[in-house]
Design a protein around this motif. Structure first.
Motif, PDB file in Angstrom:
ATOM      1  N   LEU A 197      50.072 -72.417  43.396  1.00  0.00           N
ATOM      2  CA  LEU A 197      49.225 -71.269  43.696  1.00  0.00           C
ATOM      3  C   LEU A 197      49.970 -69.955  43.475  1.00  0.00           C
ATOM      4  O   LEU A 197      49.450 -69.017  42.863  1.00  0.00           O
ATOM      5  CB  LEU A 197      48.719 -71.340  45.133  1.00  0.00           C
ATOM      6  N   LEU A 198      51.215 -69.893  43.973  1.00  0.00           N
ATOM      7  CA  LEU A 198      52.015 -68.680  43.828  1.00  0.00           C
ATOM      8  C   LEU A 198      52.270 -68.367  42.361  1.00  0.00           C
ATOM      9  O   LEU A 198      52.122 -67.225  41.914  1.00  0.00           O
ATOM     10  CB  LEU A 198      53.350 -68.839  44.562  1.00  0.00           C
ATOM     11  N   PHE A 199      52.640 -69.388  41.608  1.00  0.00           N
ATOM     12  CA  PHE A 199      52.986 -69.198  40.203  1.00  0.00           C
ATOM     13  C   PHE A 199      51.786 -68.729  39.389  1.00  0.00           C
ATOM     14  O   PHE A 199      51.840 -67.715  38.682  1.00  0.00           O
ATOM     15  CB  PHE A 199      53.524 -70.507  39.624  1.00  0.00           C
ATOM     16  N   VAL A 200      50.686 -69.468  39.487  1.00  0.00           N
ATOM     17  CA  VAL A 200      49.508 -69.138  38.679  1.00  0.00           C
ATOM     18  C   VAL A 200      48.932 -67.783  39.074  1.00  0.00           C
ATOM     19  O   VAL A 200      48.610 -66.954  38.214  1.00  0.00           O
ATOM     20  CB  VAL A 200      48.435 -70.243  38.811  1.00  0.00           C
ATOM     21  N   ASP A 201      48.818 -67.534  40.384  1.00  0.00           N
ATOM     22  CA  ASP A 201      48.243 -66.262  40.841  1.00  0.00           C
ATOM     23  C   ASP A 201      49.110 -65.082  40.424  1.00  0.00           C
ATOM     24  O   ASP A 201      48.609 -64.053  39.957  1.00  0.00           O
ATOM     25  CB  ASP A 201      48.079 -66.285  42.363  1.00  0.00           C
ATOM     26  N   MET A 202      50.424 -65.219  40.570  1.00  0.00           N
ATOM     27  CA  MET A 202      51.317 -64.109  40.227  1.00  0.00           C
ATOM     28  C   MET A 202      51.168 -63.697  38.769  1.00  0.00           C
ATOM     29  O   MET A 202      51.006 -62.516  38.444  1.00  0.00           O
ATOM     30  CB  MET A 202      52.777 -64.478  40.509  1.00  0.00           C
ATOM     31  N   PHE A 203      51.162 -64.671  37.875  1.00  0.00           N
ATOM     32  CA  PHE A 203      51.156 -64.322  36.462  1.00  0.00           C
ATOM     33  C   PHE A 203      49.756 -64.070  35.914  1.00  0.00           C
ATOM     34  O   PHE A 203      49.585 -63.345  34.937  1.00  0.00           O
ATOM     35  CB  PHE A 203      51.917 -65.376  35.658  1.00  0.00           C
ATOM     36  N   ASP A 204      48.744 -64.622  36.555  1.00  0.00           N
ATOM     37  CA  ASP A 204      47.382 -64.222  36.204  1.00  0.00           C
ATOM     38  C   ASP A 204      47.164 -62.755  36.560  1.00  0.00           C
ATOM     39  O   ASP A 204      46.603 -61.973  35.784  1.00  0.00           O
ATOM     40  CB  ASP A 204      46.356 -65.089  36.942  1.00  0.00           C
ATOM     41  N   THR A 205      47.625 -62.370  37.757  1.00  0.00           N
ATOM     42  CA  THR A 205      47.474 -60.985  38.199  1.00  0.00           C
ATOM     43  C   THR A 205      48.303 -60.031  37.356  1.00  0.00           C
ATOM     44  O   THR A 205      47.823 -58.975  36.924  1.00  0.00           O
ATOM     45  CB  THR A 205      47.884 -60.851  39.684  1.00  0.00           C
ATOM     46  N   ILE A 206      49.567 -60.402  37.112  1.00  0.00           N
ATOM     47  CA  ILE A 206      50.434 -59.565  36.280  1.00  0.00           C
ATOM     48  C   ILE A 206      49.831 -59.404  34.893  1.00  0.00           C
ATOM     49  O   ILE A 206      49.807 -58.302  34.324  1.00  0.00           O
ATOM     50  CB  ILE A 206      51.849 -60.181  36.184  1.00  0.00           C
ATOM     51  N   GLY A 207      49.331 -60.510  34.349  1.00  0.00           N
ATOM     52  CA  GLY A 207      48.732 -60.453  33.018  1.00  0.00           C
ATOM     53  C   GLY A 207      47.532 -59.531  32.967  1.00  0.00           C
ATOM     54  O   GLY A 207      47.387 -58.721  32.040  1.00  0.00           O
ATOM     55  N   ALA A 208      46.677 -59.630  33.983  1.00  0.00           N
ATOM     56  CA  ALA A 208      45.486 -58.777  34.016  1.00  0.00           C
ATOM     57  C   ALA A 208      45.857 -57.313  34.182  1.00  0.00           C
ATOM     58  O   ALA A 208      45.339 -56.434  33.476  1.00  0.00           O
ATOM     59  CB  ALA A 208      44.566 -59.224  35.150  1.00  0.00           C
ATOM     60  N   LEU A 209      46.773 -57.020  35.107  1.00  0.00           N
ATOM     61  CA  LEU A 209      47.169 -55.632  35.353  1.00  0.00           C
ATOM     62  C   LEU A 209      47.807 -55.001  34.122  1.00  0.00           C
ATOM     63  O   LEU A 209      47.432 -53.904  33.697  1.00  0.00           O
ATOM     64  CB  LEU A 209      48.152 -55.569  36.531  1.00  0.00           C
ATOM     65  N   VAL A 210      48.779 -55.709  33.549  1.00  0.00           N
ATOM     66  CA  VAL A 210      49.502 -55.169  32.392  1.00  0.00           C
ATOM     67  C   VAL A 210      48.591 -55.075  31.177  1.00  0.00           C
ATOM     68  O   VAL A 210      48.582 -54.069  30.458  1.00  0.00           O
ATOM     69  CB  VAL A 210      50.736 -56.039  32.073  1.00  0.00           C
ATOM     70  N   GLY A 211      47.798 -56.120  30.952  1.00  0.00           N
ATOM     71  CA  GLY A 211      46.943 -56.141  29.771  1.00  0.00           C
ATOM     72  C   GLY A 211      45.898 -55.050  29.775  1.00  0.00           C
ATOM     73  O   GLY A 211      45.744 -54.310  28.798  1.00  0.00           O
ATOM     74  N   VAL A 212      45.198 -54.910  30.893  1.00  0.00           N
ATOM     75  CA  VAL A 212      44.134 -53.907  30.970  1.00  0.00           C
ATOM     76  C   VAL A 212      44.732 -52.500  30.991  1.00  0.00           C
ATOM     77  O   VAL A 212      44.214 -51.581  30.364  1.00  0.00           O
ATOM     78  CB  VAL A 212      43.242 -54.136  32.202  1.00  0.00           C
ATOM     79  N   ALA A 213      45.851 -52.317  31.716  1.00  0.00           N
ATOM     80  CA  ALA A 213      46.495 -51.005  31.766  1.00  0.00           C
ATOM     81  C   ALA A 213      47.012 -50.595  30.395  1.00  0.00           C
ATOM     82  O   ALA A 213      46.944 -49.426  30.007  1.00  0.00           O
ATOM     83  CB  ALA A 213      47.644 -51.010  32.775  1.00  0.00           C
ATOM     84  N   SER A 214      47.518 -51.561  29.631  1.00  0.00           N
ATOM     85  CA  SER A 214      47.989 -51.271  28.280  1.00  0.00           C
ATOM     86  C   SER A 214      46.849 -50.807  27.398  1.00  0.00           C
ATOM     87  O   SER A 214      46.967 -49.832  26.643  1.00  0.00           O
ATOM     88  CB  SER A 214      48.655 -52.518  27.674  1.00  0.00           C
ATOM     89  N   LYS A 215      45.728 -51.498  27.492  1.00  0.00           N
ATOM     90  CA  LYS A 215      44.560 -51.124  26.690  1.00  0.00           C
ATOM     91  C   LYS A 215      44.078 -49.724  27.044  1.00  0.00           C
ATOM     92  O   LYS A 215      43.640 -48.949  26.184  1.00  0.00           O
ATOM     93  CB  LYS A 215      43.435 -52.146  26.898  1.00  0.00           C
ATOM     94  N   ALA A 216      44.158 -49.355  28.320  1.00  0.00           N
ATOM     95  CA  ALA A 216      43.668 -48.059  28.780  1.00  0.00           C
ATOM     96  C   ALA A 216      44.695 -46.947  28.610  1.00  0.00           C
ATOM     97  O   ALA A 216      44.454 -45.810  29.020  1.00  0.00           O
ATOM     98  CB  ALA A 216      43.261 -48.152  30.249  1.00  0.00           C
ATOM     99  N   ASN A 217      45.847 -47.290  27.992  1.00  0.00           N
ATOM    100  CA  ASN A 217      46.938 -46.319  27.836  1.00  0.00           C
ATOM    101  C   ASN A 217      47.375 -45.750  29.184  1.00  0.00           C
ATOM    102  O   ASN A 217      47.716 -44.566  29.306  1.00  0.00           O
ATOM    103  CB  ASN A 217      46.520 -45.181  26.897  1.00  0.00           C
ATOM    104  N   MET A 218      47.378 -46.606  30.199  1.00  0.00           N
ATOM    105  CA  MET A 218      47.765 -46.183  31.538  1.00  0.00           C
ATOM    106  C   MET A 218      49.218 -46.491  31.853  1.00  0.00           C
ATOM    107  O   MET A 218      49.725 -46.099  32.905  1.00  0.00           O
ATOM    108  CB  MET A 218      46.851 -46.857  32.578  1.00  0.00           C
ATOM    109  N   LEU A 219      49.917 -47.204  30.958  1.00  0.00           N
ATOM    110  CA  LEU A 219      51.329 -47.488  31.189  1.00  0.00           C
ATOM    111  C   LEU A 219      52.133 -46.205  31.036  1.00  0.00           C
ATOM    112  O   LEU A 219      51.852 -45.382  30.161  1.00  0.00           O
ATOM    113  CB  LEU A 219      51.832 -48.543  30.197  1.00  0.00           C
ATOM    114  N   ASP A 220      53.149 -46.031  31.882  1.00  0.00           N
ATOM    115  CA  ASP A 220      53.970 -44.830  31.777  1.00  0.00           C
ATOM    116  C   ASP A 220      54.988 -44.971  30.652  1.00  0.00           C
ATOM    117  O   ASP A 220      54.963 -45.947  29.891  1.00  0.00           O
ATOM    118  CB  ASP A 220      54.659 -44.521  33.110  1.00  0.00           C
ATOM    119  N   LYS A 221      55.904 -44.003  30.536  1.00  0.00           N
ATOM    120  CA  LYS A 221      56.857 -43.998  29.429  1.00  0.00           C
ATOM    121  C   LYS A 221      57.787 -45.197  29.449  1.00  0.00           C
ATOM    122  O   LYS A 221      58.329 -45.601  28.428  1.00  0.00           O
ATOM    123  CB  LYS A 221      57.675 -42.698  29.461  1.00  0.00           C
TER     124      LYS A 221
END
Length: 430
Positions: free
Chosen positions: A249-273
């Motif tokens: 549960l910890l493994f799958v949830d952690m990387f599903d969440t990280i993947g969603a946050l990073v992926g969507v933020a990258s698409k929205a150009n919300m990542l910082d420098k």
């Protein structure tokens, strides 16, 4: 007040844009209100109570994301994690659903502690920039694959694994026609194109038998969660099975969440420098609180949804988007028959097109450096082929570490990357 709290002008957005984005996000993930109760009820849990628990847990997690993290991401019980809950822990391993709920509750508490001590944030920030871009692209292919599957445009096949479905079916007609409609609206820069397409497809689906009009009243009080709320079983927490369940549960949830946050933020150009997600600690806290509250309410692990990309594609950039989504989940509690009538064929085109939107970050990858391009490729290709965001990240990160290590580029590896690689090797081969 909304302008000041969410800083709309600073983020180049408006109340109208954010509200449309929030509704769009809800419409592309509203299927969970029907699917999650159906999956978890296989364990013997009350299906009506599960509907309410699903909506309430989504509200809690998404509100924390909106008001604390102020990011345009929505949360709900995660697909895949709910299947693991029902078919692996309960049906497969023979445990009670109360045992499974207890595991989810403990997972949430652990995640709150890891988030408070910045451990999850350190992991997110340690992911190299090119892999973050590849995560966005991989998620794009993954959700497009889900959309094509939901519409019956592609189907499973014993000989070739996947094949073209029956394009003469009403669902495929609606999905393909809506795909063209939304494409035209997007090309003409019509705001709310995805949402317009979803509603149009739902209406067209009525005479074709795809959209089911509910019988009786359209408004009702939400079912009670009493049969499943706070039903924990702490008698078997010090067992080997609980350790295995918790780790998964910890493994799958952690990387599903990280993947969603990073992926969507990258698409929205919300990542910082530095390539970091803004207010990522607060975002991860929303996930942890949502999971803990969800377990108490009586449902499986709550996670950030990649469907949030549909709202981002409509221009959502602040917590007002997720606040709107939370409001829609609240309304769904009382208008369940209305929201559940939206068919998969109506939301599928939105998912397919959002998948195409998320391909653009791949242009930022340096394909001349094979120690960068090969991990990127594996991340992108493994997400849809394994039907798992987490597995795609594992293949990408593990190959990245190995290639850098054996080509003498160890300075490009952080200590956290080594730790993750060891954990991944342990997961796959031990």
């Amino acid at each position: 007040m909304l302008e000041k709290f969410f800083q709309l002008k600073k983020n180049n957005t408006s109340i109208r844009t954010e509200v449309i984005a929030g509704i769009t996000t809800f419409m592309t993930m509203a299927y969970i209100l029907a699917v999650n109760p159906d999956i978890l009820s296989a364990t013997g849990m009350d299906k009506n109570a599960l509907f309410t628990a699903t909506a309430l847990s989504a509200i809690v997690g998404t509100l924390v994301m909106a008001l604390v993290a102020k990011l345009p991401f929505a949360l709900a019980p995660g697909m895949g994690l709910n299947a693991f809950f029902a078919f692996s822990i309960v049906i497969g391993m023979g445990h009670s659903w109360q045992f499974a709920l207890t595991a989810v509750f403990i997972e949430g508490i652990i995640f709150i502690l890891l988030t408070m001590f910045n451990i999850r944030e350190m992991i997110v920030n340690a992911i190299p920039m090119n892999l973050k871009h590849s995560i966005s692209t991989g998620i794009g292919l993954f959700i497009a694959f889900i959309g094509l599957k939901n519409a019956g445009i592609i189907v499973s096949n014993d000989a070739t694994f996947v094949a073209l479905g029956n394009l003469s079916s009403p669902a495929a007609y609606i999905a393909l026609g809506t795909l063209v409609l939304i494409g035209i609206l997007l090309a003409r820069n019509v705001k709310g194109a995805l949402l317009i397409g979803i509603f149009a497809a739902t209406i067209v689906g009525i005479p074709l038998g795809i959209t089911t009009i509910p019988d009786g009243t359209l408004v009702s009080l939400p079912p009670s969660i009493e049969p499943i709320a706070f039903k924990f079983d702490f008698h078997n927490i010090f067992t080997a099975d609980m350790v295995i369940v918790l780790f998964t549960l910890l493994f799958v949830d952690m990387f599903d969440t990280i993947g969603a946050l990073v992926g969507v933020a990258s698409k929205a150009n919300m990542l910082d420098k530095k390539g970091q997600v803004p207010r990522v600690k607060q975002a991860l806290l929303a996930d942890a609180i949502g999971t803990t509250a969800g377990a108490m309410l009586g449902t499986s692990t709550v996670t950030t949804y990649v469907e949030s990309a549909s709202g981002v594609a409509e221009g959502g950039r602040t917590g007002l988007t997720s606040l709107t989504t939370a409001g829609m989940f609240f309304l769904a509690l009382f208008f369940a028959p209305v929201f559940l009538m939206v068919p998969g064929a109506a939301t599928a085109p939105a998912l397919i097109l959002v998948g195409s939107f998320m391909m653009s970050p791949i242009l930022k990858v340096n394909f001349d450096d094979f120690t960068e391009s090969i991990p990127v490729f594996l991340t992108v290709i493994m997400m849809p082929l394994t039907f798992s965001i987490a597995d795609g990240i594992v293949f990408g990160l593990l190959s990245y570490v190995l290639l850098k290590l054996f080509t003498g580029k160890t300075k490009e590896l952080s200590p956290i990357m080594y730790i993750l690689a060891i954990l991944f090797l342990f997961k796959f081969f031990i």
